[in-house]
Scaffold this motif. Structure first.
Motif, mmCIF file in Angstrom:
data_model
loop_
_atom_site.group_PDB
_atom_site.id
_atom_site.type_symbol
_atom_site.label_atom_id
_atom_site.label_comp_id
_atom_site.label_asym_id
_atom_site.label_seq_id
_atom_site.Cartn_x
_atom_site.Cartn_y
_atom_site.Cartn_z
ATOM 1 N N ALA A 304 0.825 -1.205 0.000
ATOM 2 C CA ALA A 304 0.000 0.000 0.000
ATOM 3 C C ALA A 304 0.861 1.257 0.000
ATOM 4 N N GLY A 305 1.998 1.197 0.687
ATOM 5 C CA GLY A 305 2.885 2.350 0.747
ATOM 6 C C GLY A 305 3.646 2.602 -0.536
ATOM 7 N N ALA A 306 3.887 1.539 -1.299
ATOM 8 C CA ALA A 306 4.684 1.650 -2.530
ATOM 9 C C ALA A 306 3.840 1.912 -3.764
ATOM 10 N N ILE A 307 2.520 1.885 -3.641
ATOM 11 C CA ILE A 307 1.669 1.894 -4.827
ATOM 12 C C ILE A 307 1.741 3.210 -5.607
ATOM 13 N N GLY A 308 2.060 4.316 -4.917
ATOM 14 C CA GLY A 308 2.211 5.589 -5.621
ATOM 15 C C GLY A 308 3.395 5.556 -6.569
ATOM 16 N N LEU A 309 4.515 5.005 -6.102
ATOM 17 C CA LEU A 309 5.677 4.860 -6.976
ATOM 18 C C LEU A 309 5.374 3.887 -8.102
ATOM 19 N N ALA A 310 4.594 2.848 -7.814
ATOM 20 C CA ALA A 310 4.200 1.900 -8.859
ATOM 21 C C ALA A 310 3.487 2.622 -9.996
ATOM 22 N N ALA A 311 2.638 3.581 -9.652
ATOM 23 C CA ALA A 311 1.931 4.354 -10.676
ATOM 24 C C ALA A 311 2.906 5.182 -11.509
ATOM 25 N N ALA A 312 3.889 5.797 -10.842
ATOM 26 C CA ALA A 312 4.878 6.605 -11.566
ATOM 27 C C ALA A 312 5.735 5.740 -12.485
ATOM 28 N N LEU A 313 6.161 4.575 -11.996
ATOM 29 C CA LEU A 313 6.994 3.681 -12.801
ATOM 30 C C LEU A 313 6.236 3.117 -14.002
ATOM 31 N N SER A 314 4.938 2.906 -13.836
ATOM 32 C CA SER A 314 4.146 2.255 -14.893
ATOM 33 C C SER A 314 3.823 3.183 -16.053
ATOM 34 N N GLY A 315 4.062 4.483 -15.883
ATOM 35 C CA GLY A 315 3.789 5.423 -16.970
ATOM 36 C C GLY A 315 2.408 6.050 -16.918
#
Length: 437
Positions: A304-315
């Motif tokens: 849950a804490g990493a999901i914001g970065l996941a969005a940035a990495l995914s484009g």
């Protein structure tokens, strides 16, 4: 048959118990004054966490800032709301105590601040709750009831006990005081990054994004609020499409802290008109984000804490390239075994953990030759397993399964070329490249 009917009636009665603070027929909208009141009252009870520029800025081509709320005493932002909700109780309710249902961060935050403020706390946790979190709640002196197969059942049990004992039930994401407390993180972000172009908020039940969006939009209308969910439980996204909260069929996710199948009615009423965009990400991107945060930021966070970065990495946030973006790292309570799996999956996606099978000579020197070939191209063997009994064509051959470490995708491709050139019978596992939804 009669006993079964009586049991069903009992379950039905439990389901009829309503939370008076969270009624879909009359949702309560948060005000900015609620958030400023919370900020004043909890300032000595929670940590004002750092919001610093990230080493990953160059990776996503944004000026990235990380709000590190996972360093709160119990490991998540939930402390903000829990602290404020307990402080706002009347003296009578403080003496009687509170009750809630939770399997993780909310339970720990409520138990910790209950002990600190002298308020008796009871938490109902489902049978699937991690033992480590159950023990953490008990260590804070709370009454812990392990009952209910899932959160839905545990919540019904807690609401029934609340009514029977006359104690306040505190919803972990939709109680107005919980939302107000969570909104204080938005005020802190704007103190440290006043010119932020966007703030990316993980979304589960909706309390966090409700508080943050109201706080931020009141002070800086042109700052974009982006909500992020796992594609396995996109409850807020579906609610936005539907125009009101709707129950979605959730699946297990690495972002288990966000796995709420129906967003809160108060949270939705507050946030729906303030959220600029909702995005969903796949599990692969969450694994990659956890890996990147460990390696580049030395931050151990939960899904849950990493999901914001996941969005940035995914484009999915490419419209903010070159702009200032704040990611809210909301929790760090990840099980160590899950962390290991996430890191391995992230390495595999990154092309840095490769698996292949090859058939080679079982005569002396066969394995040594394979290791020599791997060493010449700088590949490190992590694991190697022999399989002799299942080869039917040649008793002088052995099939090996090799797991090895490479530098990146290009190095992994070189490995594949070299092995296929030297061993005609070889099979490589597919690199699980993540997809953008």
């Amino acid at each position: 048959m009669v006993a079964e009917d009586e049991n069903n009636d009992e379950i039905f009665q439990e389901m009829e118990v309503e939370d008076p603070f969270c009624l879909e027929s009359s949702p309560l909208k948060l005000t900015f004054e609620d958030i400023t009141s919370a900020a004043y009252k909890i300032k000595d009870g929670v940590i004002k966490t750092a919001c610093t520029r990230s080493h990953l800025s160059s990776v996503v081509n944004m000026e990235l800032y990380l709000k590190k709320d996972f360093v709160q005493y119990t490991g998540s932002f939930k402390e903000r709301g829990a602290c404020y909700a307990l402080m706002m109780l009347s003296d009578e309710h403080k003496r009687n105590g509170v009750i809630s249902a939770s399997l993780g961060n909310h339970a720990q935050a409520l138990c910790y601040h209950g002990k600190r403020l002298g308020v008796p706390v009871t938490v109902v946790m489902p049978t699937v709750a991690p033992i480590i979190k159950i023990e953490a709640c008990r260590n804070f002196g709370a009454t812990v009831i392990i009952q209910g197969f899932n959160m839905k059942e545990s919540k019904h049990i807690a609401l029934k006990l609340s009514k029977e004992k006359g104690i306040i039930y505190i919803n972990g994401y939709d109680h107005p005081h919980i939302m107000a407390g969570q909104g204080t993180v938005g005020l802190e972000i704007l103190e440290d990054v006043p010119d932020a172009d966007a703030i990316v908020v993980p979304v589960g039940g909706g309390g966090l994004i409700a508080g943050v969006s109201l706080a931020v939009k009141t002070l800086k209308k042109n700052c974009k609020i982006i909500g992020v969910e796992s594609d396995r439980v996109p409850s807020f996204t579906k609610a936005m499409e539907n125009g009101s909260p709707i129950t979605v069929e959730g699946k297990s996710t690495l972002a288990d802290g966000l796995a709420v199948p129906r967003v809160g009615c108060n949270a939705f009423a507050t946030a729906a008109g303030l959220v600029d965009k909702m995005v969903v990400v796949t599990e692969e991107w969450i694994s990659m984000a956890i890996l990147r945060l460990v390696e580049s930021e030395k931050c151990v966070v939960e899904g849950a804490g990493a999901i914001g970065l996941a969005a940035a990495l995914s484009g999915t946030l490419d419209e903010f390239i070159g702009k200032k973006v704040v990611l809210l790292l909301c929790g760090g309570n990840i099980d160590t075994s899950i962390l290991g799996r996430c890191l391995d999956r992230g390495l595999a996606i990154d092309g840095r953990l490769v698996k292949f099978h090859a058939t080679l000579s079982d005569r002396p020197g066969g394995i040594a030759e394979l290791c020599r070939i791997l060493a010449t191209i700088g590949v490190c063997v992590k694991d190697i397993i022999h399989e002799r009994a299942w080869l039917s064509d040649d008793v002088f051959s052995v099939r090996v399964k090799v797991v090895c470490e490479t530098r990146d995708l290009r190095h992994a491709q070189l490995l594949q070329e070299v092995i296929k050139k030297n061993y005609s019978s070889s099979v490589f596992g597919n690199i699980p490249l993540p997809k953008v939804l």
